[in-house]
Design a protein around this motif. Sequence first.
Motif: not given
Length: 279
Positions: A162-185
């Motif tokens: 369950e800890d790994v699931v929570r960690l991957k959820r946090l990583q996915a949110e950060i990854h989404d922000g990274f992807k949005d930035w690359v798409r924007e620029r």
Amino acid sequence: MLDWIRNRFRRGSVVPVVRLSGVIANGGLLGGRSLSIESVAPLLRRAFETRGARAVALALNSPGGSPVQSALIAQRIRLHAREKGLPVIAFVEDVAASGGYWLACAADEIIADPSSIVGSIGVISSGFGFQDLMTRIGVERRVHTSGENKSMLDPFRPEQPEDVVRLKRLQAEIHDGFKDWVRERRGRLLKGDENTLFSGEFWTARSGIDLGLVDGFGELRATLQQRYGDKVRLPVIGPRRRLLSRFGLQGGLGGGIDMIGPATLAALEERAHWQRFGL
């Protein structure tokens, strides 16, 4: 006649160069050697306020690091660029990957050597598990928390699914922000399937140019001389040295021995970031 006028105009061109080299981390985590908003902000301000500046060049060499510090530095670059109306050109040296590529995307144009490493648009978290070692040496771990998830990913206890699931959820949110930035620029410059582009994979710039991650090949001085004339001035904007450091007196009164432990750990952590890209 037109060539003579153009050359005369170019003669006074200035393009300040900000060197962004190293792991991206909060200022105190790597013994002051890291890139952080605290260390980089004064350099950016001086570069964009340089009299007569025609553009600002970023000399990039970073394997990445903190997504927060990457975002803060990139946002500051864009803020100054809008305020001063200056184009920003990123020149990738060995590597601009992960957070390093986040910084590159703050530029209006990304130039690299064909062998430079770019990409790694993903999020990574790593650590160690010491639970078997604790058992072997007969040490009992005692942790008391208020909040059932407070001790998530404790390295001295067995990893919980369950800890790994929570960690991957946090990583996915950060990854989404990274992807949005690359798409924007990078926008319509990006080519290929996003599942590939945003998989965390990295490439040489020779392949990156086909994926839209890089705009062209070149070396900083030669490229800027071609664009702004042979007489273009390229002042390097670096940190101002403190008075004591000029005389070799930087550091505490206790000498170097007090910093051996933290400095060694910081060096190992920094080395691990670079080794991911074979550097």
